[in-house]
Every structure is written in C-alpha cells, then in structure tokens.
Design an enzyme around this catalytic site. Structure first.
Site, mmCIF file in Angstrom:
data_model
loop_
_atom_site.group_PDB
_atom_site.id
_atom_site.type_symbol
_atom_site.label_atom_id
_atom_site.label_comp_id
_atom_site.label_asym_id
_atom_site.label_seq_id
_atom_site.Cartn_x
_atom_site.Cartn_y
_atom_site.Cartn_z
ATOM 1 C CG HIS A 65 -0.230 -0.307 2.440
ATOM 2 N ND1 HIS A 65 0.386 -1.057 2.382
ATOM 3 C CD2 HIS A 65 0.131 1.834 3.228
ATOM 4 C CE1 HIS A 65 0.643 -0.056 4.382
ATOM 5 N NE2 HIS A 65 0.486 1.299 4.320
HETATM 6 C C1 UD1 Z 1 -1.409 5.837 5.865
HETATM 7 C C2 UD1 Z 1 -0.483 6.811 6.728
HETATM 8 C C3 UD1 Z 1 0.983 5.011 6.149
HETATM 9 C C4 UD1 Z 1 -0.148 3.855 6.644
HETATM 10 C C5 UD1 Z 1 -1.573 3.673 5.873
HETATM 11 C C6 UD1 Z 1 -2.059 2.905 6.088
HETATM 12 C C7 UD1 Z 1 0.010 8.480 6.880
HETATM 13 C C8 UD1 Z 1 1.506 9.314 6.118
HETATM 14 N N1 UD1 Z 1 0.263 8.078 6.486
HETATM 15 O O1 UD1 Z 1 -1.788 6.385 5.223
HETATM 16 O O2 UD1 Z 1 1.848 5.212 7.596
HETATM 17 O O3 UD1 Z 1 0.325 2.052 6.631
HETATM 18 O O4 UD1 Z 1 -2.105 4.855 6.612
HETATM 19 O O5 UD1 Z 1 -2.788 2.065 5.716
HETATM 20 O O6 UD1 Z 1 -0.266 9.256 7.095
HETATM 21 N N2 UD1 Z 1 -8.683 5.269 1.108
HETATM 22 C C9 UD1 Z 1 -10.190 4.719 0.951
HETATM 23 N N3 UD1 Z 1 -10.687 4.449 2.425
HETATM 24 C C10 UD1 Z 1 -9.791 4.671 3.322
HETATM 25 C C11 UD1 Z 1 -8.830 4.898 3.527
HETATM 26 C C12 UD1 Z 1 -7.997 5.125 2.074
HETATM 27 O O7 UD1 Z 1 -10.541 4.199 0.024
HETATM 28 O O8 UD1 Z 1 -10.598 4.516 4.427
HETATM 29 C C13 UD1 Z 1 -7.888 5.338 0.176
HETATM 30 C C14 UD1 Z 1 -8.510 6.838 -0.891
HETATM 31 O O9 UD1 Z 1 -8.030 6.888 -1.578
HETATM 32 C C15 UD1 Z 1 -6.768 7.508 -0.055
HETATM 33 C C16 UD1 Z 1 -6.371 6.538 -0.154
HETATM 34 O O10 UD1 Z 1 -6.329 5.154 0.363
HETATM 35 O O11 UD1 Z 1 -6.321 8.486 -1.383
HETATM 36 C C17 UD1 Z 1 -4.401 6.683 0.899
HETATM 37 O O12 UD1 Z 1 -5.059 5.329 1.883
HETATM 38 P P1 UD1 Z 1 -3.700 5.192 2.536
HETATM 39 O O13 UD1 Z 1 -2.298 4.930 2.338
HETATM 40 O O14 UD1 Z 1 -4.269 3.791 3.936
HETATM 41 O O15 UD1 Z 1 -4.371 5.910 3.808
HETATM 42 P P2 UD1 Z 1 -3.092 7.637 4.242
HETATM 43 O O16 UD1 Z 1 -4.264 7.920 5.900
HETATM 44 O O17 UD1 Z 1 -2.609 8.389 3.236
#
Ligand code: UD1
Length: 356
Positions: free
Chosen positions: A206
C-alpha cells in the site's frame, strides 16, 4: 485522571485498543475519551477493526478523510483543538507514525497538554518517508515515550531525548494479537478462500513509493509469474486498488480480495507459507508468529524483525520477488523479541497510572 486517545488509521486501532482497555481497568473513575480522526473511513478499514477489537464507540469523530499531507494534518489539528479544549485531558495518547499522530501531538503540545507516544523511537533513517518525519517530531514533543524494541533507546538518545522520558514496555500490537489468538486460530480464512494452510504467499502492498508509480504493474507481473508455483493471496488496500484499476492490468492466477477484518487477516497470516509486504506492522506480526516475511522496501524502521531472522528486506525491487520460493525455507525466529509478550499495555498503565 482525564485521558484522550487519538486514533485514525487501521494499524492505530490495533496498537491503541489494549492501552485503552488497560487504562480503563486501572483508572475506572477516570475519563477515557476516544477521538477518531477519520483518516481511514471505509467500513473495512475502520469500523470492523474497532468492533473486533472491542474498542468502545469513539466519543468524537473528526471525519478528516483523505487529502494531501498538509490537508490531512491541518484538518486534524483544526478539528481536534476544540475537542481538547472541551475534554481538558491530563494526557493525550497517540500511537504510531501516521499524519493523525503528529497532528494530535502538535495540537496537544501547543495547548500544554502532555502527550504519550505508543511505538516511540522507530527510525528508518529515510526522510523521504512521511512517517519518518512524523516519528521524529512526535517523539520530540511527547513527554512519555513508550518503546517497543531496544534499538529505539539508541535512536532517541542520539536525538537528545532524556532517558527519563523513555519507557521500554514492549509491543502493544502483539498484545492485540495475543488477545485474539483463540479467535484467529479457529477462523479458517485460508480454507474459506480455497487455499492450503502453509502453502500460499500472502501479499499486502500500500505504500505510495511502491503503488503510486510504475513499480506496481511490475510487481503484479512478478506475482503472476510466482502464482504458477504457489497460490498468491492478495487482499487489496483501497489505495492500491485505485492504482491497479487505473493501469487496467490483467493479474492471472492472483487471488485478489477486499481488505479483510483483523481476525480473518491474522488467520491468513498465521497459516501463510510466507508473506510479501511493505507494511510495518506485518513485519512485526510475522516475527511473533515465526512466519517468513519478505519486505519490498529499501529499509525498515523495524530492524529487530530482520535480526530475529523472520524478515528479509528485498529492496524496492519487484524483480527480487522471483527469489522468494527458494528463500522461504531459510532460518526463522525461534522466539519473539524481548517484551513482545502480550503485556505491553499493562506496563504502559503502570507508567501512566502508577503500579498496582
Ligand atoms: C496512512 C499512513 C501510512 C499507513 C497507511 C495504512 C500517513 C502519512 N500514512 O496513509 O503510514 O501505512 O495509512 O493504510 O499517515 N482510502 C480509502 N478508504 C479508506 C482509506 C483510504 O478509499 O478508508 C483510499 C483513498 O483513496 C486514499 C488512499 O486510499 O486517498 C490513501 O490510503 P492510505 O495510504 O491508507 O492512507 P494514508 O492516510 O495516506
């Protein structure tokens, strides 16, 4: 005593749940308020985890959602400040290294509220990772630093942090795993997916460095080749799913599924022949369970898992996936790192509330 716990992402729920339980137990007359920032918001990324972990419904939902780093951090700070002013906590507890973590620590520290950091002192020494910035800054402004591995002591010392703030308590993520062991051992997730326990590769990917560019299609192609030798089970994170849909690549032979709940995921992990991941937590869970883990990154903030013998850094190099079948049989850990024993949250409660 009034305590606010700030969580926002899937791994944070796992790290914080046992701490909330231990402190509620120790301080039954205290106020224990849970704030969910909403950094993760899909049911399978959030609610399911809270339910399975037995975390009470959050007292405050900030609903910050996705966005750029600045947007996510700023929205969390703006929405958390009035909550802290209303709750007037004596302590704010934050886990891990995500944007919700640094945002909450910064908001509390500026209000002169002491911060406790779970999983303090991990360092990848790679400042291109947003999490590394979050770790360093959160540790600098927290008063109680809860360390889960001995290398953290040296990392914090070299940043000028006084020993008096450090508490080596162990790993709260492993507390959760130990607490769920009966349930995940009986869950039979591999059988439900139609794969043989011990015979498949479990994959999770991810991180932006891997999934937001050309390395993702290369990785999927390598996995499709490997799937001719052994089944490949791949629960796909929403971020990765979106990027895979954009590329419109075929993935013959891969068993793709939606993100799983924690009990089912641990069941698949415990029964895997090996795991390929870029996650931090999974490097730890495989170490505890004695499962071979291959990490598709150039570095790890969790070198204790490499020293234990379970985790191998493949580099950020999809071609290295081809070596996995030969490497699976190499040595693995015989026992978990010190204090990864299911009792870390109790030790945190001893520090916060005083020993019983
Ligand atoms: C965060 C953390 C990262 C962690 C990850 C775990 C930071 C800097 N990064 O990344 O360290 O390993 O979470 O997953 O805080 N999305 C959905 N539904 C959700 C969540 C995300 O659709 O419930 C999608 C969205 O398109 C979003 C993308 O996934 O833009 C990003 O997800 P993710 O990388 O998990 O979230 P971050 O908060 O960026």
């Amino acid at each position: 005593m009034r305590i606010v716990y700030v969580v926002g992402t899937r791994p944070n729920f796992v790290k914080t749940a046992p701490v909330v339980a231990a402190l509620r137990d120790r301080l039954p007359d205290g106020r224990h308020a849970i704030v969910h920032t909403g950094q993760h918001y899909d049911r399978m990324m959030s609610e399911v985890f809270l339910e399975e972990l037995g975390v009470p419904a959050p007292d405050h939902m900030l609903e910050v959602g996705s966005g750029s780093h600045a947007q996510q951090t700023a929205r969390t700070m703006e929405r958390l400040e009035p909550v802290l002013l209303e709750e007037r906590p004596d302590l704010v507890v934050v886990p891990g290294d995500v944007n919700s973590t640094i945002a909450a620590a910064l908001t509390a520290a500026k209000l002169l509220i002491p911060v406790a950091h779970i999983e303090s002192g991990l360092r990848s020494f790679d400042r291109t990772m947003p999490e590394e910035i979050n770790r360093i800054l959160t540790d600098q402004i927290s008063e109680q630093l809860f360390l889960h591995s001995d290398e953290a002591v040296e990392n914090l010392r070299s940043e000028g942090i006084p020993e008096a703030r450090m508490h080596f308590v162990g790993n709260t993520m492993i507390d959760t795993l130990v607490a769920l062991e009966g349930r995940f051992r009986a869950a039979g997730a591999a059988e439900r997916l139609g794969v043989e326990p011990g015979g498949y590769l479990l994959v999770t990917l991810h991180r932006p460095a891997l999934v937001d560019g050309p390395l993702l299609p290369e990785t999927v192609a390598q996995l499709a080749t490997l799937a001719r030798e052994m089944p490949v089970v791949f629960p796909v994170h929403p971020r990765t799913r979106r990027m895979m849909e954009e590329v419109e690549q075929d993935h013959p032979g891969l068993l793709l599924c939606e993100p799983l709940g924690y009990v089912d995921f641990l069941s698949l992990l415990a029964d895997a022949g090996a795991v390929l991941t870029d996650s931090g937590g999974i490097q730890e869970e495989t170490t505890y369970l004695g499962i071979r883990c291959f990490t598709l990154r150039d570095n790890t903030e969790r070198p204790v898992t490499v020293r234990a013998g379970t985790n191998t850094l493949l580099g950020l190099d999809p071609a290295a996936i081809a070596h996995i079948p030969d490497a699976i049989t190499e040595a693995r850990a015989t026992e978990p790192p010190p204090l990864w024993d299911g009792r870390a949250a109790e030790r945190i409660a001893d520090v916060v509330a005083g020993p019983t």
